[in-house]
Write a protein that holds these residues in place. Structure first.
Motif, PDB file in Angstrom:
ATOM      1  N   ALA A  19      31.740  48.479  29.735  1.00 40.33           N
ATOM      2  CA  ALA A  19      31.285  47.553  28.691  1.00 40.33           C
ATOM      3  C   ALA A  19      32.467  46.963  27.923  1.00 40.33           C
ATOM      4  O   ALA A  19      32.425  45.804  27.497  1.00 40.33           O
ATOM      5  CB  ALA A  19      30.328  48.265  27.744  1.00 40.33           C
ATOM      6  N   VAL A  20      33.525  47.742  27.758  1.00 44.80           N
ATOM      7  CA  VAL A  20      34.729  47.244  27.079  1.00 44.80           C
ATOM      8  C   VAL A  20      35.341  46.113  27.895  1.00 44.80           C
ATOM      9  O   VAL A  20      35.696  45.058  27.348  1.00 44.80           O
ATOM     10  CB  VAL A  20      35.746  48.388  26.861  1.00 44.80           C
ATOM     11  CG1 VAL A  20      37.055  47.850  26.306  1.00 44.80           C
ATOM     12  CG2 VAL A  20      35.158  49.467  25.965  1.00 44.80           C
ATOM     13  N   GLU A  22      33.839  44.221  30.043  1.00 50.37           N
ATOM     14  CA  GLU A  22      32.920  43.084  30.009  1.00 50.37           C
ATOM     15  C   GLU A  22      33.098  42.276  28.720  1.00 50.37           C
ATOM     16  O   GLU A  22      33.170  41.041  28.747  1.00 50.37           O
ATOM     17  CB  GLU A  22      31.484  43.591  30.121  1.00 50.37           C
ATOM     18  CG  GLU A  22      30.489  42.538  30.497  1.00 50.37           C
ATOM     19  CD  GLU A  22      29.222  43.141  31.053  1.00 50.37           C
ATOM     20  OE1 GLU A  22      28.629  42.494  31.931  1.00 50.37           O
ATOM     21  OE2 GLU A  22      28.812  44.237  30.623  1.00 50.37           O
ATOM     22  N   ARG A  23      33.206  42.946  27.588  1.00 55.04           N
ATOM     23  CA  ARG A  23      33.426  42.255  26.312  1.00 55.04           C
ATOM     24  C   ARG A  23      34.777  41.534  26.300  1.00 55.04           C
ATOM     25  O   ARG A  23      34.893  40.416  25.790  1.00 55.04           O
ATOM     26  CB  ARG A  23      33.346  43.234  25.143  1.00 55.04           C
ATOM     27  CG  ARG A  23      31.930  43.636  24.775  1.00 55.04           C
ATOM     28  CD  ARG A  23      31.876  44.379  23.459  1.00 55.04           C
ATOM     29  NE  ARG A  23      32.686  45.580  23.417  1.00 55.04           N
ATOM     30  CZ  ARG A  23      32.287  46.793  23.805  1.00 55.04           C
ATOM     31  NH1 ARG A  23      31.078  46.965  24.294  1.00 55.04           N
ATOM     32  NH2 ARG A  23      33.098  47.832  23.711  1.00 55.04           N
ATOM     33  N   GLN A  24      35.799  42.167  26.867  1.00 51.45           N
ATOM     34  CA  GLN A  24      37.118  41.533  26.894  1.00 51.45           C
ATOM     35  C   GLN A  24      37.118  40.284  27.776  1.00 51.45           C
ATOM     36  O   GLN A  24      37.743  39.281  27.429  1.00 51.45           O
ATOM     37  CB  GLN A  24      38.172  42.531  27.351  1.00 51.45           C
ATOM     38  CG  GLN A  24      38.445  43.588  26.308  1.00 51.45           C
ATOM     39  CD  GLN A  24      39.437  44.640  26.768  1.00 51.45           C
ATOM     40  OE1 GLN A  24      39.672  44.823  27.957  1.00 51.45           O
ATOM     41  NE2 GLN A  24      40.021  45.343  25.808  1.00 51.45           N
ATOM     42  N   ASP A  26      34.524  38.371  28.259  1.00 48.17           N
ATOM     43  CA  ASP A  26      33.815  37.364  27.454  1.00 48.17           C
ATOM     44  C   ASP A  26      34.734  36.743  26.406  1.00 48.17           C
ATOM     45  O   ASP A  26      34.700  35.533  26.187  1.00 48.17           O
ATOM     46  CB  ASP A  26      32.597  37.992  26.769  1.00 48.17           C
ATOM     47  CG  ASP A  26      31.483  38.330  27.756  1.00 48.17           C
ATOM     48  OD1 ASP A  26      31.484  37.796  28.888  1.00 48.17           O
ATOM     49  OD2 ASP A  26      30.605  39.145  27.382  1.00 48.17           O
ATOM     50  N   GLU A  27      35.564  37.569  25.758  1.00 50.69           N
ATOM     51  CA  GLU A  27      36.504  37.054  24.761  1.00 50.69           C
ATOM     52  C   GLU A  27      37.533  36.126  25.390  1.00 50.69           C
ATOM     53  O   GLU A  27      37.857  35.075  24.839  1.00 50.69           O
ATOM     54  CB  GLU A  27      37.207  38.206  24.032  1.00 50.69           C
ATOM     55  CG  GLU A  27      36.322  38.939  23.054  1.00 50.69           C
ATOM     56  CD  GLU A  27      35.791  38.037  21.947  1.00 50.69           C
ATOM     57  OE1 GLU A  27      36.583  37.281  21.346  1.00 50.69           O
ATOM     58  OE2 GLU A  27      34.567  38.075  21.703  1.00 50.69           O
TER      59      GLU A  27
END
Length: 112
Positions: A19-20, A22-24, A26-27
């Motif tokens: 999940a980390v 995936e968020r990175q 997206d950023e």
């Protein structure tokens, strides 16, 4: 090549850390890069959840952004090849070949 972002993954890419990543991703996409290179060569463990993040990210980009993964050896490339991730995500053995492919304007040309 206007902008290529290199994301270096270290340690384990599993259910708790996917999940980390995936968020990175997206950023990074908010910055509008031309290419993203995810380097897995320093991973100790790659779980199916981590591979799913890579597949989904590649699918979401729809060719707008080149998405290249660096994976080599039994901890990364082997499981991705066995499961068939290599048919859905562009894999490279080294960061240099991934960067060369990112700079190449021909989307069909890659070097593995």
């Amino acid at each position: 090549m206007d902008s290529t972002v290199i994301m270096n993954c270290v340690g384990d890419l599993d259910i708790t850390t996917a999940a980390v990543l995936e968020r990175q991703i997206d950023e990074v996409l908010k910055c509008g890069p031309d290419a993203i290179v995810v380097d897995l060569t320093e991973l100790d463990f790659l779980a199916a959840r981590g591979m799913n993040v890579l597949i989904r990210a590649n699918g979401r980009l729809g060719g707008r952004v080149k998405f290249l993964v660096v994976a080599d050896g039994p901890k990364t490339r082997r499981p991705m090849t066995l499961i068939g991730v290599d048919s859905q995500v562009t894999l490279h053995s080294t960061r240099d070949t991934a960067l060369a492919a990112a700079a190449n304007p021909d989307p069909l040309a890659s070097s593995i």
